[in-house]
Design a protein around this motif. Structure first.
Motif: not given
Length: 160
Positions: A30-36, A64-77
């Motif tokens: 749904l989100v598409g691009e994420w940013l650390s 938290r998302r991805g294989e490494r469970n990294v916290f990320a924020i939707p780029a659209a924010f």
């Protein structure tokens, strides 16, 4: 007539995705691009601690998302500062390096707080913001970016 008799090996239950992994994958789509957090801090020209404060103040949410469970924020924010209020677009403000100043979309804060008050988790807030809403006729995120903050908050209130 040829019948495919190829047998598939049994799926090991431990290899099957969990419900959380499936939901994370759905939200990712749904989100598409994420940013650390470091990338968000760099885009905003601030420190990671300021981004953590924004998360604590509920100006922004992530997961938290991805294989490494990294916290990320939707780029659209994050939006260019001249688009912070779509009803009153201003001349772009440039940084000393000539880049356009980026900010957190101001209308997110009250919306995130309202959704949290409705009992939604951060993951659920993100999923709702990026899912089509029948009342809005588009995703709540698209409506916020178009300046329809009041309509988004009415839709959010109807969840409770």
């Amino acid at each position: 007539m040829h019948v495919n008799t190829t047998e598939h090996p049994p799926v090991d239950p431990e290899d099957a995705p969990t419900a959380h992994e499936l939901e994370t994958a759905r939200i990712d789509a749904l989100v598409g691009e994420w940013l650390s957090l470091p990338v968000v801090a760099e885009k905003l020209g601030t420190a990671v601690t300021s981004i953590r404060n924004a998360l604590g103040d509920r100006r922004i949410v992530g997961m938290r998302r991805g294989e490494r469970n990294v916290f990320a924020i939707p780029a659209a924010f994050l939006v260019p500062s001249h688009l912070s209020n779509p009803a009153d677009v201003k001349t772009p403000r440039l940084t000393p390096e000539g880049a356009e100043k980026i900010i957190i979309l101001p209308s997110l804060k009250g919306t995130v707080i309202l959704l949290g008050d409705q009992g939604l988790s951060d993951d659920e807030i993100i999923a709702w913001l990026f899912s089509e809403d029948e009342m809005l006729g588009e995703t709540p995120m698209a409506a916020l970016l178009a300046g329809r903050k009041s309509a988004v908050r009415r839709a959010a209130q109807s969840l409770g």
